[in-house]
Design a protein around this motif. Structure first.
Motif, short mmCIF file in Angstrom:
data_model
loop_
_atom_site.label_atom_id
_atom_site.label_comp_id
_atom_site.label_asym_id
_atom_site.label_seq_id
_atom_site.Cartn_x
_atom_site.Cartn_y
_atom_site.Cartn_z
N MET A 1 0.85 -1.19 0.00
CA MET A 1 0.00 0.00 0.00
C MET A 1 0.89 1.24 0.00
N GLU A 2 0.52 2.24 -0.78
CA GLU A 2 1.30 3.46 -0.89
C GLU A 2 0.52 4.63 -0.29
N ALA A 3 1.21 5.41 0.56
CA ALA A 3 0.63 6.61 1.17
C ALA A 3 1.44 7.81 0.69
N ALA A 4 0.76 8.82 0.15
CA ALA A 4 1.43 9.98 -0.43
C ALA A 4 1.28 11.19 0.50
N PHE A 5 2.39 11.89 0.71
CA PHE A 5 2.37 13.15 1.45
C PHE A 5 2.38 14.27 0.44
N VAL A 6 1.37 15.14 0.50
CA VAL A 6 1.18 16.20 -0.48
C VAL A 6 1.20 17.55 0.24
N GLY A 7 1.88 18.52 -0.34
CA GLY A 7 1.88 19.88 0.20
C GLY A 7 2.87 20.04 1.33
N ASP A 8 2.70 21.17 2.05
CA ASP A 8 3.58 21.50 3.16
C ASP A 8 3.09 20.82 4.44
N TRP A 9 4.04 20.18 5.13
CA TRP A 9 3.73 19.54 6.41
C TRP A 9 4.49 20.27 7.51
N ILE A 10 3.96 21.43 7.85
CA ILE A 10 4.54 22.25 8.90
C ILE A 10 3.45 22.59 9.91
N LEU A 11 3.86 23.07 11.07
CA LEU A 11 2.90 23.26 12.16
C LEU A 11 1.84 24.29 11.82
N ASP A 12 2.18 25.31 11.05
CA ASP A 12 1.22 26.38 10.76
C ASP A 12 0.35 26.11 9.54
N ALA A 13 0.61 25.03 8.82
CA ALA A 13 -0.14 24.75 7.60
C ALA A 13 -1.27 23.76 7.88
N GLU A 14 -2.28 23.79 7.00
CA GLU A 14 -3.38 22.83 7.10
C GLU A 14 -3.03 21.59 6.28
N ASN A 15 -3.06 20.43 6.92
CA ASN A 15 -2.66 19.19 6.27
C ASN A 15 -3.83 18.22 6.23
N PRO A 16 -3.84 17.35 5.25
CA PRO A 16 -4.92 16.37 5.16
C PRO A 16 -4.94 15.46 6.38
N PRO A 17 -6.10 15.18 6.95
CA PRO A 17 -6.15 14.29 8.11
C PRO A 17 -5.75 12.87 7.72
N LEU A 18 -5.21 12.13 8.68
CA LEU A 18 -4.76 10.76 8.45
C LEU A 18 -5.70 9.72 9.02
N GLN A 19 -6.92 10.15 9.44
CA GLN A 19 -7.83 9.16 10.01
C GLN A 19 -8.20 8.09 9.00
N THR A 20 -8.34 8.47 7.72
CA THR A 20 -8.71 7.48 6.69
C THR A 20 -7.62 6.43 6.54
N LEU A 21 -6.35 6.88 6.57
CA LEU A 21 -5.25 5.93 6.45
C LEU A 21 -5.19 4.98 7.64
N TYR A 22 -5.39 5.52 8.84
CA TYR A 22 -5.39 4.67 10.03
C TYR A 22 -6.54 3.66 9.97
N ALA A 23 -7.69 4.12 9.47
CA ALA A 23 -8.83 3.21 9.37
C ALA A 23 -8.55 2.08 8.39
N GLN A 24 -7.91 2.38 7.27
CA GLN A 24 -7.58 1.33 6.31
C GLN A 24 -6.58 0.34 6.89
N LEU A 25 -5.63 0.84 7.68
CA LEU A 25 -4.64 -0.06 8.26
C LEU A 25 -5.24 -0.96 9.34
N GLU A 26 -6.30 -0.50 9.98
CA GLU A 26 -6.91 -1.30 11.04
C GLU A 26 -7.87 -2.35 10.51
N LYS A 27 -8.39 -2.18 9.28
CA LYS A 27 -9.32 -3.15 8.73
C LYS A 27 -8.60 -4.47 8.43
N PRO A 28 -9.28 -5.58 8.61
CA PRO A 28 -8.69 -6.88 8.21
C PRO A 28 -8.46 -6.89 6.70
N SER A 29 -7.23 -6.97 6.30
CA SER A 29 -6.89 -6.93 4.87
C SER A 29 -5.57 -7.65 4.67
#
Length: 361
Positions: free
Chosen positions: A1-29
C-alpha cells in the motif's frame, strides 16, 4: 500500500487528516507493507516527523512493514536517530489521572516535609546562636552592620509612606461612624490604638517581608547556585553562623524600631485628617492620643514585631539555603520566601491577638 504526502507539512499549515489511512490499516486486509510517496511533498518540520513515527508504531502493532527508503534523506537520518536505541517497554509510564484524594495526600506529604525541614532549620539556627553566645562561633561584624543598615535606615522611606497612608485610611474609616454621633475627637483614640497594638507593626512586617525576606532568599539562593556555600563549608565556615545568624539578628533588632517609627507616622497621618477635615486642633488630637495609648499598647506592638522579625528572617534564609542549582530555582525560592513570610506573619498576628485578648491585655 502506498501513502502519499502532499503539500507543506509544517505546524502552521493545514494538512490532510490521516484518520482514513489509520482506518484502512486497522481493517482486516492483506496489507503487509506500507510505502510512502513524497514526490509532491513541500516543506516539512517536526509535524511530519511526529506523524511518521505514529504511522510506524501503528504499523508495528498491526504487523505491517513500513518502508522508509523512499523518504528524503533528512527524514531517514532523523528516524534512524529516533530508533537508534530501542525503547524498553517497562520504562514507558502510563498517563496518570490523579484524583482529588491523591492531590490532597500529596499536599499533606509536602506540608509534612516542609514542616520537618523548618523544624530542623530552627534547631540548627538555635545551635549556631548558642555557639555564638559562648564564643565558639563568629561572624563578620561588617556584615552585621551592613544588614542593620539594609533592614533599618534603608527602609525608612517606604515605611514612612505606607504608615502615613494607613493612618489616613484609619482616620477616614473611623470618621464615617464617629461623625454620626458627634464623636470625631475619638478618631485619635482609634488611630493611636490601632497603630500601636496591631497595624503599625503588621504593615512594617509585611513591607520588610517584601524587602528583606526576598533579598535574603535571593542572596543565599545565588550563593547556592554558584557553589559559594559549599566553598564556605570546605574552608571550615559554618553557613548557619556565617550567613544566616547576622541576617536574623539584624532583622529582629531593627523591626521593633521600625514598628515604633511606623506607629508615630501613622498617628501623624491620622492627625492630618482630623485637623484638616474635622475642626480639631492638633493639641486636642495629641492630648487624646496620649490619654488613649498606654505603655502596654506600645509594648504589645514591639513584642509582636520581634516575633515577626524572627519569622521573616527564618522564611527568607530557609528558602535561600534550600534553593536549587538553577536560575529558576532562585526565583522560586524568592517567591516562596515572600509568600511564606506573609503567611507566618498573619498567622502569628492572629494567635498573639487571641492570646492577648485571653489574658486581658
Amino acid at each position: 500500500m502506498e501513502a502519499a504526502f502532499v503539500g507543506d507539512w509544517i505546524l502552521d499549515a493545514e494538512n490532510p487528516p490521516l484518520q482514513t489511512l489509520y482506518a484502512q490499516l486497522e481493517k482486516p486486509s492483506n496489507i503487509e507493507r506500507l510505502v510512502f510517496s513524497t514526490a509532491r511533498l513541500g516543506e516539512w518540520d517536526s509535524l511530519l516527523m511526529t506523524e511518521l513515527i505514529r504511522l510506524i508504531e501503528h504499523g508495528a502493532r498491526q504487523n505491517i512493514s513500513v518502508d522508509i527508503t523512499t523518504l528524503p534523506a533528512g527524514i531517514q537520518g532523523l528516524l534512524s536517530l529516533v530508533y537508534a536505541v530501542p525503547e524498553r517497554a517497562e520504562t514507558r509510564q502510563a498517563p496518570l489521572h490523579s484524583r482529588w484524594q491523591a492531590d490532597l495526600g500529596n499536599a499533606a506529604l509536602r506540608f509534612s516535609k516542609d514542616a520537618e525541614a523548618f523544624i530542623v532549620f530552627i534547631g540548627e539556627l538555635a545551635q549556631s546562636a548558642f555557639d555564638a553566645v559562648i564564643g565558639k562561633a563568629r561572624f563578620r561584624s561588617i556584615d552585621f552592620w551592613l544588614y542593620i543598615r539594609e533592614c533599618g535606615p534603608s527602609a525608612f522611606p517606604i515605611i514612612t509612606l505606607i504608615s502615613v497612608l494607613i493612618g489616613l485610611i484609619l482616620a477616614f474609616v473611623g470618621s464615617v461612624q464617629l461623625t454620626l454621633f458627634g464623636a470625631e475627637i475619638y478618631i485619635a483614640d482609634m488611630v493611636g490604638l490601632g497603630m500601636t497594638r496591631d497595624m503599625g507593626g503588621l504593615m512594617a512586617a509585611i513591607i520588610m517581608t517584601g524587602r528583606s525576606s526576598s533579598t535574603f532568599a535571593a542572596e543565599l539562593g545565588s550563593m547556592q547556585v554558584n557553589s559559594e556555600i559549599d566553598a564556605l563549608k570546605s574552608m571550615g565556615f559554618e553557613p548557619m553562623t556565617f550567613l544566616v545568624l547576622p541576617r536574623m539578628l539584624a532583622l529582629v533588632l531593627m523591626l521593633p524600631l521600625l514598628c515604633l517609627y511606623a506607629d508615630f507616622m501613622g498617628m501623624l497621618g491620622g492627625a492630618l485628617v482630623t485637623v484638616s477635615f474635622f475642626d480639631m486642633a492638633f493639641v486636642q488630637y495629641f492630648d487624646r492620643t496620649v490619654a488613649a495609648v498606654h505603655i502596654k499598647d506600645i509594648a504589645m506592638g514591639v513584642v509582636k514585631c520581634s516575633v515577626y522579625g524572627l519569622l521573616i528572617a527564618l522564611s527568607g534564609c530557609q528558602r535561600g539555603m534550600q534553593c536549587g542549582r538553577s536560575a529558576s530555582a532562585v526565583g522560586e525560592a524568592t517567591t516562596s520566601a515572600v509568600v511564606t513570610g506573609i503567611v507566618f506573619i498573619v498567622v502569628a498576628d492572629a494567635l498573639m491577638t487571641m492570646i492577648c485578648k485571653r489574658l486581658g491585655l
